[in-house]
Scaffold this active site. Structure first.
Site: not given
Length: 162
Positions: A65, A98
């Protein structure tokens, strides 16, 4: 890899460049709109990408966006969606490695196509480091938070903590 991609009107031009880049790399792209620059509402595209991932029809997602903030906020309201806005390559790969990030969010008014391509490449080439106990433990804690606050109807429809 099968990828779901979506953007509002502000993100449409960059989404189109990213879609072409992904196709040139040989990925299967599910384009969920927008399909032009007519004013549109970012939550619609965040939900479309999220639902596609929740249904297992794509491996990962990309949302764009104007700033990246709107689609990021909206996508993270959905069970099993771990979206993050990344405007540097370290975050784009580390978020997957992670945190098992499954939606890359980009701000089209913040970055250009060259950096977007680098970010997408870093994101797609990264794998969750499931052999690292601390990352699995942390991801499970995130999923537990999500499940705690998820309405029962959603748990029944989509399962808890995907």
């Amino acid at each position: 890899m099968k990828l779901a991609i979506g953007a509002d009107h502000a993100g449409y031009p960059l989404k189109e460049e990213i879609r072409g880049y992904l196709e040139r790399l040989g990925h299967e792209v599910i384009d969920l709109g927008a399909y032009n620059t007519e004013p549109s509402d970012y939550p619609d595209f965040a939900e479309a990408v999220g639902r596609t991932l929740m249904a297992g029809r794509a491996d990962r997602g990309i949302l764009v966006c104007g700033s990246g903030v709107g689609v990021n906020v909206a996508a993270n309201k959905m069970p099993g969606i771990r979206a993050s806005m990344c405007h540097d390559t370290y975050s784009a790969h580390q978020g997957v490695e992670h945190d098992d990030m499954n939606v890359l969010v980009l701000g089209a008014r913040i970055i250009g196509p060259a950096l977007a391509f680098d970010l997408v490449a870093a994101y797609l080439n990264a794998k969750f480091q499931k052999q690292e106990e601390r990352f699995v433990r942390r991801l499970n804690k995130v999923k537990a938070i999500e499940t705690r606050y998820m309405p029962e109807a959603v748990k029944q429809e989509f399962g808890a903590g995907r």
